[in-house]
Design a protein around this motif. Sequence first.
Motif, PDB file in Angstrom:
ATOM      1  N   ALA A 178      46.595 -21.761  -1.267  1.00  0.00           N
ATOM      2  CA  ALA A 178      45.862 -21.551  -2.517  1.00  0.00           C
ATOM      3  C   ALA A 178      46.650 -22.090  -3.703  1.00  0.00           C
ATOM      4  O   ALA A 178      46.086 -22.723  -4.606  1.00  0.00           O
ATOM      5  CB  ALA A 178      45.578 -20.064  -2.704  1.00  0.00           C
ATOM      6  N   ASP A 179      47.966 -21.859  -3.706  1.00  0.00           N
ATOM      7  CA  ASP A 179      48.828 -22.346  -4.777  1.00  0.00           C
ATOM      8  C   ASP A 179      48.706 -23.863  -4.924  1.00  0.00           C
ATOM      9  O   ASP A 179      48.474 -24.399  -6.011  1.00  0.00           O
ATOM     10  CB  ASP A 179      50.272 -21.954  -4.448  1.00  0.00           C
ATOM     11  N   SER A 180      48.841 -24.570  -3.807  1.00  0.00           N
ATOM     12  CA  SER A 180      48.759 -26.035  -3.836  1.00  0.00           C
ATOM     13  C   SER A 180      47.373 -26.522  -4.248  1.00  0.00           C
ATOM     14  O   SER A 180      47.235 -27.490  -5.002  1.00  0.00           O
ATOM     15  CB  SER A 180      49.134 -26.616  -2.467  1.00  0.00           C
ATOM     16  N   LEU A 181      46.326 -25.845  -3.747  1.00  0.00           N
ATOM     17  CA  LEU A 181      44.956 -26.259  -4.083  1.00  0.00           C
ATOM     18  C   LEU A 181      44.667 -26.072  -5.572  1.00  0.00           C
ATOM     19  O   LEU A 181      44.062 -26.944  -6.213  1.00  0.00           O
ATOM     20  CB  LEU A 181      43.956 -25.441  -3.258  1.00  0.00           C
ATOM     21  N   ILE A 182      45.087 -24.931  -6.130  1.00  0.00           N
ATOM     22  CA  ILE A 182      44.844 -24.675  -7.550  1.00  0.00           C
ATOM     23  C   ILE A 182      45.526 -25.736  -8.401  1.00  0.00           C
ATOM     24  O   ILE A 182      44.948 -26.287  -9.345  1.00  0.00           O
ATOM     25  CB  ILE A 182      45.328 -23.263  -7.933  1.00  0.00           C
ATOM     26  N   ARG A 183      46.790 -26.050  -8.057  1.00  0.00           N
ATOM     27  CA  ARG A 183      47.526 -27.055  -8.832  1.00  0.00           C
ATOM     28  C   ARG A 183      46.869 -28.429  -8.702  1.00  0.00           C
ATOM     29  O   ARG A 183      46.763 -29.170  -9.684  1.00  0.00           O
ATOM     30  CB  ARG A 183      48.981 -27.107  -8.353  1.00  0.00           C
ATOM     31  N   GLN A 204      39.297 -18.486  -9.651  1.00  0.00           N
ATOM     32  CA  GLN A 204      38.433 -17.544  -8.949  1.00  0.00           C
ATOM     33  C   GLN A 204      37.877 -18.144  -7.658  1.00  0.00           C
ATOM     34  O   GLN A 204      37.792 -17.473  -6.626  1.00  0.00           O
ATOM     35  CB  GLN A 204      37.277 -17.112  -9.872  1.00  0.00           C
ATOM     36  N   GLU A 205      37.523 -19.410  -7.712  1.00  0.00           N
ATOM     37  CA  GLU A 205      36.957 -20.072  -6.530  1.00  0.00           C
ATOM     38  C   GLU A 205      37.962 -20.106  -5.380  1.00  0.00           C
ATOM     39  O   GLU A 205      37.635 -19.768  -4.239  1.00  0.00           O
ATOM     40  CB  GLU A 205      36.539 -21.502  -6.891  1.00  0.00           C
ATOM     41  N   VAL A 206      39.197 -20.503  -5.664  1.00  0.00           N
ATOM     42  CA  VAL A 206      40.205 -20.618  -4.608  1.00  0.00           C
ATOM     43  C   VAL A 206      40.611 -19.247  -4.077  1.00  0.00           C
ATOM     44  O   VAL A 206      40.751 -19.049  -2.859  1.00  0.00           O
ATOM     45  CB  VAL A 206      41.437 -21.392  -5.116  1.00  0.00           C
ATOM     46  N   LEU A 207      40.819 -18.274  -4.966  1.00  0.00           N
ATOM     47  CA  LEU A 207      41.201 -16.939  -4.514  1.00  0.00           C
ATOM     48  C   LEU A 207      40.111 -16.304  -3.660  1.00  0.00           C
ATOM     49  O   LEU A 207      40.399 -15.628  -2.667  1.00  0.00           O
ATOM     50  CB  LEU A 207      41.496 -16.041  -5.722  1.00  0.00           C
ATOM     51  N   ARG A 208      38.872 -16.544  -4.025  1.00  0.00           N
ATOM     52  CA  ARG A 208      37.764 -16.011  -3.226  1.00  0.00           C
ATOM     53  C   ARG A 208      37.679 -16.722  -1.880  1.00  0.00           C
ATOM     54  O   ARG A 208      37.450 -16.102  -0.842  1.00  0.00           O
ATOM     55  CB  ARG A 208      36.452 -16.170  -4.010  1.00  0.00           C
ATOM     56  N   GLU A 209      37.891 -18.037  -1.895  1.00  0.00           N
ATOM     57  CA  GLU A 209      37.820 -18.832  -0.663  1.00  0.00           C
ATOM     58  C   GLU A 209      38.866 -18.381   0.357  1.00  0.00           C
ATOM     59  O   GLU A 209      38.595 -18.356   1.559  1.00  0.00           O
ATOM     60  CB  GLU A 209      38.020 -20.309  -1.000  1.00  0.00           C
TER      61      GLU A 209
END
Length: 387
Positions: A178-183, A204-209
């Motif tokens: 999630a960290d890498s995707l958000i960045r 919100q999208e990544v944390l939910r995913e």
Amino acid sequence: MDDLRTTLSTFTPDDRKEFGRFIQRQRRKQKGRMDSHLYELLLHQKEYTTEELLARLYPEEPNAVAYYALRKRLMRHLTDYLLLRQRQQDPTAASSVRGLLTLAQYLFEAGIPRLAWSTLRKAEKLACQNEQYELLNTVYNLQITQAGSKYADDLNDIIRRRHLNKKAADEEERANIADSLIRQRLRAARVKGRAGESFDGILQEVLREYDLQEAFARRPALLYRLMSIARSAMLVRRDFLSFAPFVMRCYHLMEKRHGFLPAHREAQTGLLYMIAHALYRTRRFRESVEYVERLRILLEDGPRTLAAAMRPRYTFLLAANYAFLRRNAESIRLLEEVLRTPLSPRDQLTARLGWAFTISPKASFRKLTRPLLPLAAPTTGASRKWA
């Protein structure tokens, strides 16, 4: 370009001396002398070609086979040296757990299962206390492998603990993703000029995913990583007025609901620094000083390596706050004290510039520029005379 030379060129002068001494301790007769000779040639200001290196190492008869074997041996020395240095400098418990694991494996192989199991239990306890989930998984797998020993714990209990740890380890892995995707998505949004507006939606999208909403609310290390990403997004749109209360609310909720353990020291100090810096940027200087003081007290009770790494940063922030609070004498004293300690070139520049901007405007130009002069070594007689 020579990859081995490129790697060695990243060493500081002190690292180069230390690695040279390390090679000396490993050397054996002629082979050892050749290791040191190759190391010296690779550090030379001139970048030698392979043919030139062969000629200097084997002047009588160039030997390509021996040369490449020598490079492999030097690379092994480099790997061993870096592993040893990491073990010595690692401020976390990870290196200690790895050491106990290595010792336990050796004791099993040496036929001393009682002592091996005692060592494994120490490794498990240390890894649990410091939330080293990946290493803890290795500990449990080794315990399961050695469960036939009369000194072993109950196998069913080991498996139960292993399954519980596996959930936490899986959560850690999902947080990394999630960290890498958000960045990555924030970088893409920044290219389109929408980084600030897109942050909330991306987060919100990544944390939910990856089902991480609760994890970030109860794990200080994950909260710190999330706040680091949020801070980067806020820097883009310079929205410290929103970020300061946001990070303060998250920190105090974590402190109240779950608390901070010694294992969370790095995350807790990082969050306190973020709060103090955000308050400084919003001109709440007195509150910023209060959080810097909390940070300082926390660091004094923690690992020395973490305190040494953080000291320049919080000192610069405290000095800047003092300057705006018209406590210039204290600000200057702090900067002069930190300048007497070993600093990186970047920290030296920050300290010297801070000193120059904080000192009284009535000071002479010579006094004002004195701390900046070492940053630019004179190259001509005229410049030396001016200095």
